[in-house]
Design an enzyme around this catalytic site. Sequence first.
Site, short mmCIF file in Angstrom:
data_model
loop_
_atom_site.label_atom_id
_atom_site.label_comp_id
_atom_site.label_asym_id
_atom_site.label_seq_id
_atom_site.Cartn_x
_atom_site.Cartn_y
_atom_site.Cartn_z
N ASP A 195 -42.58 2.33 33.24
CA ASP A 195 -41.71 1.16 33.24
C ASP A 195 -40.45 1.51 34.05
O ASP A 195 -40.36 2.60 34.62
CB ASP A 195 -41.38 0.70 31.81
CG ASP A 195 -41.27 -0.83 31.72
OD1 ASP A 195 -40.43 -1.39 32.44
OD2 ASP A 195 -42.04 -1.45 30.96
N HIS A 269 -41.52 -4.22 36.82
CA HIS A 269 -41.23 -3.09 35.91
C HIS A 269 -41.41 -1.74 36.61
O HIS A 269 -41.85 -0.77 35.97
CB HIS A 269 -42.12 -3.16 34.67
CG HIS A 269 -41.70 -4.22 33.69
ND1 HIS A 269 -40.71 -4.01 32.75
CD2 HIS A 269 -42.11 -5.50 33.52
CE1 HIS A 269 -40.54 -5.13 32.04
NE2 HIS A 269 -41.37 -6.05 32.49
N GLU A 346 -43.60 -10.14 33.78
CA GLU A 346 -42.19 -10.25 34.14
C GLU A 346 -41.90 -9.69 35.54
O GLU A 346 -40.98 -8.91 35.73
CB GLU A 346 -41.33 -9.52 33.10
CG GLU A 346 -41.46 -10.15 31.73
CD GLU A 346 -40.76 -9.34 30.63
OE1 GLU A 346 -40.15 -9.99 29.75
OE2 GLU A 346 -40.82 -8.10 30.64
N ASP A 439 -41.42 -4.72 17.74
CA ASP A 439 -40.07 -4.28 18.13
C ASP A 439 -39.04 -5.32 17.68
O ASP A 439 -37.85 -5.03 17.63
CB ASP A 439 -39.95 -4.10 19.65
CG ASP A 439 -40.28 -5.37 20.42
OD1 ASP A 439 -41.30 -6.02 20.08
OD2 ASP A 439 -39.53 -5.73 21.35
N GLU A 487 -37.07 0.04 23.52
CA GLU A 487 -35.68 0.06 23.99
C GLU A 487 -34.75 0.53 22.87
O GLU A 487 -33.82 1.30 23.11
CB GLU A 487 -35.23 -1.34 24.44
CG GLU A 487 -35.79 -1.80 25.76
CD GLU A 487 -37.11 -2.55 25.61
OE1 GLU A 487 -37.79 -2.40 24.55
OE2 GLU A 487 -37.46 -3.29 26.55
C1 ACM Z 1 -44.13 -7.93 27.71
O1 ACM Z 1 -43.73 -8.00 26.55
N1 ACM Z 1 -43.27 -7.96 28.72
C2 ACM Z 1 -45.53 -7.79 28.01
#
Ligand code: ACM
Length: 632
Positions: A195, A269, A346, A439, A487
């Site tokens: 990432d 990413h 994204e 998360d 994160e």
């Molecule tokens: C994601 O949560 N960006 C796959």
Amino acid sequence: MQKHLVLLALVFVSSLLPAQNNNIIPQPVAFTYTRSLPFKLTAATTIGGNNAEAQRVARQLADQISRATGFKFTIRKQGAIQLTLNATPNAEIGDEGYTLSVTNTGVKINANKAAGLFYGAQTLLQLLPPEIESAEVVSAKWTIPACKITDYPRFGWRGMMLDVSRHFFSKEDVKRYIDRMARYKYNVFHWHLTDDEGWRIEIKSLPKLTQIGACRVPRYGKWGVHEAPKEGEAATDCGFYTQDEIREIVAYAAERHIQILPEIDVPGHSTAVVASYPELSCTQDPNIKVSPGYKFAEWYGNGQFKMLVDNTLDPSSEQVYSFLDKVFTEVAALFPFGYIHAGGDECYHGYWENDPDCKELMAKEGLKTTHELQSYFTKRVEKIIQSKGKKLMGWDEILEGGLAPEAAVMSWRGLEGGIEAAKLGHYVVMSPNDYVYIDLLQGEPAVEPDQTSYKTVRLQKAYSFEPVPEGIDPKFILGGQANLWTEKVPTIRQAEYMTYPRAWAIADLYWSQKEARNWDAFTQRMENHMERFDHAGANYARSAFDPIVTGSMVNGKLFANITTEVNGLDIYYTLDESIPDKYSRKYTGPVEIPDGKAVTLKVASFRNGQSSGKMVPLSRDEIVKRVKRIDP
Ligand code: ACM
């Protein structure tokens, strides 16, 4: 004759009843206590397996039992605890199912395949008292209740994802995570290896990916508000897995019947790639650095965003495809699983839109939008992955601009991507963030470690998820996952806190029968597993016991409404700054909150007079903000 009919009717009725109360997670398909004394496990108990494969599972079980009991076992062909691979397959239980019976004279686990025996052994561990999870020898009443179980999974794909880019987890941490997954019959470990914040897998033909891409400048504290890398600052926060370590983890997982799905997240990413090989992005900025978790994007809501740095691979560059060929050659050789996850989520298209080579490629290929350009990229990546004998899986964004011919879709922005893909005849793994993104906050923000999460997924919400949408052919839904982005998860203990108990609820979704779901019965089983984790020294959240406070306005007066997810708790509160205890005011209905800026509601839950969760302090202003809100 009549007696037989009654018996038949009884058998029929009992097959429709939910499994009897037990502590097993995930809930077995059929469970009944039987009329026998319990089986007593002693140092003299023998453990057997009918062939070499069964004996391997028997050895794993014996080692687990030895740790807490101190009993030593040699594995033989016949034992009081007997693991048998069926000579004639039992069609009801498939490849992963098992039957288990316990009487005072012995335990029998039967299965068609080693995986089934392994899952039967996990169930057997859960039939033993919670002390069995202790890493040291402890004394306990080592008995197993007499029962009969038939069990098999609802879905073949029962996954958990761990992001090791945002925070790096050591080889030992990853094994610990896998160990716990195996206890709950998960069988896919989705390893998010790359990432913006770090490339974590050694690629021998591309050494800069780990020399540069696995290191970032050190930052501490809250994620997302860190300082950007400074001019000349050394990138000393490093971590990656060597190929030997990866092979070791793959083998470790395989022994626990877990396959590993590696993810290489492209074309977005990709800051860590671009920092290592700047020529692979459109902007080719030689100064771009691996992100230490600073604010490098602007988010506008509804998934709209702008990347302030170019973290995307250039889809018009042949160098990019040669790079990916090298990466996937090595990835395919390391991971035996049939799928490789190539990300696709994204991906910001702003730098592509202004790039002359991208524009030229779009004109040449007749691509009308940058979504179609990303689809062109994914189709080429699919060909590369297929050339290594693997299948491509990607996040649901890969649907935009046209799905690659054989691609499987992991649906994360909701169920819609999965529905669309299944309707097109593609395989789907469900992991919608609203239900299974572990998360996200699981409780009251005021007392959870992360107060800045964009959403809350409480335990009960996770437990309510149904992976097969109405009207969709279930054969296209391979199963589902729980996904842990890291994160805000710096340690393995914090990873466990975020994962459990939600991964217990989610284990029920993917393994157990839909009809077996029962919230109160689940929370009872959960409490038994909390005890198991206490003995194991593992972490979990008790957020489901914490008060949930919302506000309401009636005739200009402010009221606090308080509840908890776990039923049967007593709630006590104060409005005078003191800490609530069982002698404070007991909650029986909406509490009027007096006027005044200085007013604070303090509230806590109790069971049998014992505190059962965290104390939640909320200012009057905060309760006002919650008026009409369903969940904080
Ligand atoms: C994601 O949560 N960006 C796959």
